[in-house]
Write a protein that holds these residues in place. Structure first.
Motif, PDB file in Angstrom:
ATOM      1  N   PHE A 132      -0.246   4.055  -3.172  1.00 14.18           N
ATOM      2  CA  PHE A 132       0.943   2.976  -3.728  1.00 14.18           C
ATOM      3  C   PHE A 132       0.736   1.368  -2.672  1.00 14.18           C
ATOM      4  N   GLY A 133       0.123   1.683  -1.374  1.00 13.60           N
ATOM      5  CA  GLY A 133      -0.370   0.743  -0.113  1.00 13.60           C
ATOM      6  C   GLY A 133       0.476   0.722   0.323  1.00 13.60           C
ATOM      7  N   LEU A 134       1.444  -0.177   1.096  1.00 10.84           N
ATOM      8  CA  LEU A 134       2.532  -1.083   1.836  1.00 10.84           C
ATOM      9  C   LEU A 134       3.508  -0.545   1.145  1.00 10.84           C
ATOM     10  N   SER A 135       4.792  -0.476   1.263  1.00 14.97           N
ATOM     11  CA  SER A 135       5.694  -0.503   0.437  1.00 14.97           C
ATOM     12  C   SER A 135       6.607  -1.936   0.925  1.00 14.97           C
ATOM     13  N   ASN A 136       7.159  -2.218   0.064  1.00 11.32           N
ATOM     14  CA  ASN A 136       8.284  -3.964   0.752  1.00 11.32           C
ATOM     15  C   ASN A 136       9.236  -3.629   1.752  1.00 11.32           C
ATOM     16  N   GLU A 137       9.370  -2.227   2.213  1.00 13.49           N
ATOM     17  CA  GLU A 137      10.119  -1.608   3.366  1.00 13.49           C
ATOM     18  C   GLU A 137       9.094  -1.609   4.864  1.00 13.49           C
ATOM     19  N   ASP A 138       7.518  -1.391   4.131  1.00  7.74           N
ATOM     20  CA  ASP A 138       6.862  -1.399   5.111  1.00  7.74           C
ATOM     21  C   ASP A 138       6.202  -2.820   5.751  1.00  7.74           C
ATOM     22  N   LEU A 139       6.182  -3.559   5.159  1.00 11.46           N
ATOM     23  CA  LEU A 139       5.732  -4.462   4.617  1.00 11.46           C
ATOM     24  C   LEU A 139       7.167  -5.607   5.302  1.00 11.46           C
ATOM     25  N   SER A 140       8.083  -5.425   5.755  1.00 14.86           N
ATOM     26  CA  SER A 140       9.139  -6.056   6.161  1.00 14.86           C
ATOM     27  C   SER A 140       8.944  -5.562   7.668  1.00 14.86           C
ATOM     28  N   HIS A 141       8.585  -5.371   7.953  1.00  5.50           N
ATOM     29  CA  HIS A 141       8.339  -4.615   9.992  1.00  5.50           C
ATOM     30  C   HIS A 141       6.532  -5.128  10.103  1.00  5.50           C
ATOM     31  N   CYS A 142       6.457  -6.180   9.112  1.00  9.43           N
ATOM     32  CA  CYS A 142       5.095  -6.768   9.785  1.00  9.43           C
ATOM     33  C   CYS A 142       4.974  -8.566  10.214  1.00  9.43           C
ATOM     34  N   ASP A 143       4.406  -8.785  11.519  1.00 10.98           N
ATOM     35  CA  ASP A 143       4.920 -10.109  11.244  1.00 10.98           C
ATOM     36  C   ASP A 143       4.159 -11.397  10.497  1.00 10.98           C
ATOM     37  N   TRP A 144       2.768 -10.554  10.064  1.00 11.99           N
ATOM     38  CA  TRP A 144       1.428 -11.357   9.125  1.00 11.99           C
ATOM     39  C   TRP A 144       1.046 -10.493   8.360  1.00 11.99           C
ATOM     40  N   ILE A 145       0.140 -10.593   7.253  1.00 10.31           N
ATOM     41  CA  ILE A 145      -0.729  -9.882   6.422  1.00 10.31           C
ATOM     42  C   ILE A 145      -2.536 -10.127   6.694  1.00 10.31           C
ATOM     43  N   VAL A 146      -3.161  -8.920   6.765  1.00  8.41           N
ATOM     44  CA  VAL A 146      -4.232  -9.469   6.541  1.00  8.41           C
ATOM     45  C   VAL A 146      -5.358  -8.622   5.921  1.00  8.41           C
ATOM     46  N   SER A 147      -6.035  -9.379   4.772  1.00  7.88           N
ATOM     47  CA  SER A 147      -6.449  -8.988   3.458  1.00  7.88           C
ATOM     48  C   SER A 147      -7.536  -9.079   3.656  1.00  7.88           C
ATOM     49  N   ILE A 148      -9.067  -8.055   2.828  1.00  9.40           N
ATOM     50  CA  ILE A 148     -10.363  -7.419   2.340  1.00  9.40           C
ATOM     51  C   ILE A 148     -10.700  -8.805   1.646  1.00  9.40           C
ATOM     52  N   PRO A 149     -11.800  -9.608   1.197  1.00  3.33           N
ATOM     53  CA  PRO A 149     -11.636 -10.509   0.187  1.00  3.33           C
ATOM     54  C   PRO A 149     -12.853  -9.200  -0.881  1.00  3.33           C
ATOM     55  N   THR A 150     -11.973  -8.568  -1.119  1.00  6.11           N
ATOM     56  CA  THR A 150     -13.074  -7.349  -1.836  1.00  6.11           C
ATOM     57  C   THR A 150     -13.122  -8.113  -3.650  1.00  6.11           C
ATOM     58  N   SER A 151     -13.963  -7.832  -4.908  1.00  9.67           N
ATOM     59  CA  SER A 151     -13.846  -8.537  -6.322  1.00  9.67           C
ATOM     60  C   SER A 151     -12.807  -8.360  -7.031  1.00  9.67           C
ATOM     61  N   ASP A 152     -11.895  -9.182  -7.336  1.00  6.91           N
ATOM     62  CA  ASP A 152     -10.906  -9.134  -8.783  1.00  6.91           C
ATOM     63  C   ASP A 152     -11.422  -8.080  -9.372  1.00  6.91           C
ATOM     64  N   ASP A 153     -12.862  -7.440  -9.436  1.00 12.06           N
ATOM     65  CA  ASP A 153     -13.322  -6.377 -10.202  1.00 12.06           C
ATOM     66  C   ASP A 153     -12.742  -4.938  -9.842  1.00 12.06           C
ATOM     67  N   CYS A 154     -13.058  -5.238  -8.449  1.00 15.34           N
ATOM     68  CA  CYS A 154     -12.233  -3.842  -7.752  1.00 15.34           C
ATOM     69  C   CYS A 154     -11.616  -3.966  -6.496  1.00 15.34           C
ATOM     70  N   PRO A 155     -10.116  -4.343  -6.639  1.00 19.37           N
ATOM     71  CA  PRO A 155      -9.490  -4.867  -4.991  1.00 19.37           C
ATOM     72  C   PRO A 155      -9.366  -4.072  -4.052  1.00 19.37           C
ATOM     73  N   SER A 156      -8.546  -2.675  -4.672  1.00 22.48           N
ATOM     74  CA  SER A 156      -8.550  -1.688  -3.767  1.00 22.48           C
ATOM     75  C   SER A 156      -9.922  -1.148  -3.451  1.00 22.48           C
ATOM     76  N   MET A 157      -9.530  -0.100  -1.636  1.00 17.69           N
ATOM     77  CA  MET A 157     -10.709   0.192  -1.185  1.00 17.69           C
ATOM     78  C   MET A 157     -10.221   2.162  -0.758  1.00 17.69           C
ATOM     79  N   ASN A 158     -11.121   2.472  -0.921  1.00 16.47           N
ATOM     80  CA  ASN A 158     -10.915   3.966   0.128  1.00 16.47           C
ATOM     81  C   ASN A 158      -9.956   3.350   1.494  1.00 16.47           C
ATOM     82  N   LEU A 159      -9.142   4.421   2.052  1.00  6.32           N
ATOM     83  CA  LEU A 159      -8.696   4.329   2.925  1.00  6.32           C
ATOM     84  C   LEU A 159      -9.511   4.126   4.434  1.00  6.32           C
ATOM     85  N   GLY A 160     -10.820   4.883   4.349  1.00  7.58           N
ATOM     86  CA  GLY A 160     -11.169   5.108   5.415  1.00  7.58           C
ATOM     87  C   GLY A 160     -12.729   4.168   5.783  1.00  7.58           C
ATOM     88  N   GLN A 161     -12.622   2.967   4.231  1.00 16.74           N
ATOM     89  CA  GLN A 161     -13.438   2.212   4.181  1.00 16.74           C
ATOM     90  C   GLN A 161     -12.350   0.837   5.186  1.00 16.74           C
TER      91      GLN A 161
END
Length: 259
Positions: A132-161
């Motif tokens: 599920f990734g981070l929930s809205n409740e989890d995100l409310s604790h964050c100052d900002w968000i960092v994202s990995i620029p993955t391909s739109d065809d496969c946006p989700s990454m393995n946790l360890g990666q």
């Protein structure tokens, strides 16, 4: 559930010791092991697991040496506890279609302000569950968000990666950027205490209602975070909130001081 630290030694202090990797609701012990290995690869060792799906992560095995990261890992039942001493809290998320009022920075550029902060202060980098990734409740604790620029065809990454990519981008910056340094602020734990003082006052005043209270609480948490309070301002605000709370509970007393 109180945090429980698993036995292990302590290494020499460096800026890497100021980064805390927090895995929220992780479901697979092998992924936790892979995250620990990635941390060890790049010199990081402070690992917390919040509400892990399977406690078998304690038995996870990875490359030689990374097991020490697991031995020293903390388990907590509450995210606020895991990030309490971090002044900067960053969530790793693509956000997908969810509407969030967070500043969003993509790697590699997003790693530079984190590295700069780590030179003298603690930061927490959050990763959500594999499903599920981070929930809205989890995100409310964050100052900002960092994202990995993955391909739109496969946006989700393995946790360890994902942990490996983020740790690499932070670690490869040898020095902090002076232009990105920010004034001293208060930890996430202090901000959460301020929120805890605000909520009963807002309920008593009629501002906060039972219907929609969860969403309002998330918005208020983000508001407190965006204030970027200096330590002395936080102390003043807490004194104000204590006085207001005391007065609401003692409306007929003309003058008095809270504890």
């Amino acid at each position: 559930m109180p945090a429980a630290r698993i036995d292990g030694g302590a290494g020499m202090k460096s800026w890497q010791d100021n980064l805390r990797i927090v895995l929220v609701s992780s479901r697979n012990s092998l992924n936790i092991g892979a995250a620990a290995r990635a941390m060890y690869n790049f010199g990081f060792s402070d690992l917390w697991c919040v509400r892990p799906y399977d406690r078998a992560f304690r038995a996870a095995r990875s490359a030689a040496g990374a097991a020490s990261v697991l031995r020293n890992a903390c388990v907590a039942g509450d995210l606020a506890e895991a990030i309490a001493d971090a002044e900067l809290v960053v969530g790793s998320s693509g956000l997908e279609a969810r509407k969030q009022r967070h500043v969003r920075r993509e790697l590699p550029g997003g790693a530079i302000p984190i590295r700069t902060h780590l030179e003298t202060r603690k930061a927490a980098l959050l990763f959500g569950s594999e499903k599920f990734g981070l929930s809205n409740e989890d995100l409310s604790h964050c100052d900002w968000i960092v994202s990995i620029p993955t391909s739109d065809d496969c946006p989700s990454m393995n946790l360890g990666q994902a942990v490996a990519v983020c740790c690499y981008e932070i670690a490869r910056h040898a020095a902090p950027q002076v232009r990105l340094q920010t004034p001293a602020g208060v930890s996430a734990g202090v901000r959460e205490r301020i929120l805890g003082m605000m909520l009963p006052i807002l309920r008593s005043s009629g501002f906060l209602h039972a219907n929609g209270a969860e969403e309002q609480t998330r918005k208020l948490r983000r508001l407190v975070s965006r204030l970027r309070l200096a330590p002395e301002d936080a102390r003043m605000l807490q004194a104000i909130l204590r006085q207001v709370d005391w007065k609401l509970r003692h409306p007929d007393v003309e003058s008095a001081s809270p504890d």
